[in-house]
Design a protein around this motif. Structure first.
Motif, mmCIF file in Angstrom:
data_model
loop_
_atom_site.group_PDB
_atom_site.id
_atom_site.type_symbol
_atom_site.label_atom_id
_atom_site.label_comp_id
_atom_site.label_asym_id
_atom_site.label_seq_id
_atom_site.Cartn_x
_atom_site.Cartn_y
_atom_site.Cartn_z
ATOM 1 N N ALA A 15 -12.564 -15.134 -38.048
ATOM 2 C CA ALA A 15 -13.802 -15.647 -37.299
ATOM 3 C C ALA A 15 -13.190 -16.488 -36.318
ATOM 4 O O ALA A 15 -13.667 -16.333 -35.359
ATOM 5 N N ALA A 16 -12.363 -17.113 -36.456
ATOM 6 C CA ALA A 16 -11.619 -18.048 -35.262
ATOM 7 C C ALA A 16 -11.451 -17.246 -33.995
ATOM 8 O O ALA A 16 -11.680 -17.470 -32.880
ATOM 9 N N ARG A 17 -10.646 -15.922 -34.436
ATOM 10 C CA ARG A 17 -10.053 -15.150 -33.216
ATOM 11 C C ARG A 17 -11.162 -14.647 -32.528
ATOM 12 O O ARG A 17 -11.339 -14.517 -31.259
ATOM 13 N N LEU A 18 -12.394 -14.120 -33.268
ATOM 14 C CA LEU A 18 -13.252 -13.582 -32.719
ATOM 15 C C LEU A 18 -13.836 -14.253 -31.951
ATOM 16 O O LEU A 18 -14.566 -13.991 -30.499
ATOM 17 N N VAL A 58 -16.455 -5.390 -36.299
ATOM 18 C CA VAL A 58 -15.370 -5.806 -35.734
ATOM 19 C C VAL A 58 -14.903 -4.989 -34.253
ATOM 20 O O VAL A 58 -14.958 -5.370 -33.050
ATOM 21 N N ARG A 59 -14.921 -3.632 -34.647
ATOM 22 C CA ARG A 59 -14.337 -2.713 -33.478
ATOM 23 C C ARG A 59 -15.462 -2.798 -32.441
ATOM 24 O O ARG A 59 -15.090 -2.712 -31.097
ATOM 25 N N ASP A 60 -16.694 -2.992 -32.851
ATOM 26 C CA ASP A 60 -17.586 -2.854 -31.790
ATOM 27 C C ASP A 60 -17.756 -4.314 -30.728
ATOM 28 O O ASP A 60 -17.949 -4.131 -29.630
ATOM 29 N N MET A 61 -17.553 -5.475 -31.545
ATOM 30 C CA MET A 61 -17.375 -6.546 -30.891
ATOM 31 C C MET A 61 -16.004 -6.618 -29.768
ATOM 32 O O MET A 61 -16.041 -7.235 -28.893
ATOM 33 N N SER A 68 -7.308 -5.339 -25.910
ATOM 34 C CA SER A 68 -6.532 -4.065 -26.028
ATOM 35 C C SER A 68 -6.401 -3.279 -27.222
ATOM 36 O O SER A 68 -6.706 -3.856 -28.456
ATOM 37 N N ASP A 69 -5.945 -2.038 -27.220
ATOM 38 C CA ASP A 69 -5.902 -1.146 -28.483
ATOM 39 C C ASP A 69 -5.132 -1.766 -29.699
ATOM 40 O O ASP A 69 -5.331 -1.836 -30.864
ATOM 41 N N GLU A 70 -3.970 -2.444 -29.129
ATOM 42 C CA GLU A 70 -3.099 -2.977 -30.187
ATOM 43 C C GLU A 70 -3.699 -4.337 -31.110
ATOM 44 O O GLU A 70 -3.520 -4.315 -32.340
ATOM 45 N N GLU A 71 -4.311 -5.118 -30.298
ATOM 46 C CA GLU A 71 -4.920 -6.126 -31.096
ATOM 47 C C GLU A 71 -6.017 -5.788 -32.019
ATOM 48 O O GLU A 71 -6.450 -6.065 -32.881
ATOM 49 N N ARG A 72 -6.820 -4.816 -31.288
ATOM 50 C CA ARG A 72 -7.951 -4.398 -31.928
ATOM 51 C C ARG A 72 -7.739 -3.630 -33.408
ATOM 52 O O ARG A 72 -8.354 -4.139 -34.376
ATOM 53 N N ASP A 73 -6.550 -2.838 -33.353
ATOM 54 C CA ASP A 73 -5.849 -2.430 -34.602
ATOM 55 C C ASP A 73 -5.715 -3.622 -35.643
ATOM 56 O O ASP A 73 -5.998 -3.507 -36.707
#
Length: 283
Positions: A15-18, A58-61, A68-73
């Motif tokens: 939550a904090a990172r988002l 999360v992926r949509d947000m 980036s792809d790395e942090e998204r994963d």
């Protein structure tokens, strides 16, 4: 019980990172809700950790935030882990909110109690007497469920290979109030003496002679975590509920209160002597 990051802590970290990523993208909650065709209140609840979030959300947000792809994963995987159930879900009727999940992953627990023995230190009989007294509206089956739930929580201090540092400052009135009768109270006090001998447990008592002290407003617990990504949090307990304080200034204020309490209290060795003498008077 596992000492890896609990689902509750993972959800709080996510939550904090988002929230941080949204702010970095210079987007408001309303703008994100409009882009994802959902309510702004949903985004707000996700960012405060009040609700879980699916990996798809999360992926949509993150796509909206240009991550980036790395942090998204990494964050999508964190979302999957945050949706797992902790051991405490078996006691949903006894535990509410995020408290037990945060407690399970804390590296230190600093608490002050002026009315009763803290839950992690209670004997079974003391716990049963307390629950019956404060919840006269529930049946015996619910009492026993809450007793079992509290005993399960206590394994954090007694059965873990890497237990948290636990420091409790109690008002002397906690020792003098005979809960459940003399035998129950004597057993409880003797258990405090035993627990105080553990290397990760420290007990102190604020004597009546100290007069007014910093902890007279409400019981509280400061929870600290091993990862920098998980800032400390304070849980302030009231008669029917509790509140979580996460702002640095609030955490600092309660840390200062706890320091004042430790200074006003008897030294740990003297505390154990007082507890032991009080127990012996109940023989």
């Amino acid at each position: 019980m596992s000492r890896g990051p609990s689902p509750t802590v993972r959800r709080r970290r996510l939550a904090a990172r988002l929230r941080e990523l949204r702010e970095n993208a210079n987007l408001t909650i309303d703008e994100v809700g409009e882009k994802l065709e959902c309510s702004a209140s949903k985004i707000s609840r996700i960012e405060t950790g009040h609700v879980g979030v699916t990996p798809r959300d999360v992926r949509d947000m993150l796509e909206v935030y240009g991550v980036s792809d790395e942090e998204r994963d990494t964050l999508v995987q964190l979302a999957r882990e945050a949706r797992k159930k902790g051991w405490w879900h078996a006691f949903n009727e006894a535990f509410t909110g995020a408290f037990v999940g945060l407690e399970a992953d804390a590296s230190f627990l600093h608490t002050h109690q002026a009315l009763l023995i803290p839950g992690l230190l209670q004997t079974e009989a003391y716990t049963r007497a307390v629950i019956r007294a404060i919840r006269p509206d529930i049946g015996e089956a619910d009492v026993e469920l809450r007793v079992r739930a509290r005993l399960s929580r206590q394994k954090l201090l007694t059965e873990e290979s890497n237990p948290p540092e636990y420091w409790a400052v109690l008002d002397q009135g906690v020792l003098e109030r005979t809960v459940g009768g003399p035998e129950v109270m004597r057993e409880q006090l003797k258990q405090l003496v035993e627990l105080a001998s553990l290397p990760h447990v420290t007990l102190q008592v604020v004597p009546f002679s100290a007069g007014a002290h910093a902890g007279m407003e409400a019981p509280f617990l400061i929870l600290g975590f091993p990862e920098q990504a998980d800032p400390d949090v304070v849980y302030v307990e009231y008669s029917t509920s509790g509140v979580y304080l996460e702002q640095p200034e609030d955490v600092q204020r309660y840390t200062l209160i706890f320091d004042h309490l430790r200074a006003a209290a008897l030294k740990p060795d003297d505390t154990v002597e007082v507890i032991d003498r009080t127990a012996n008077r109940l023989s």
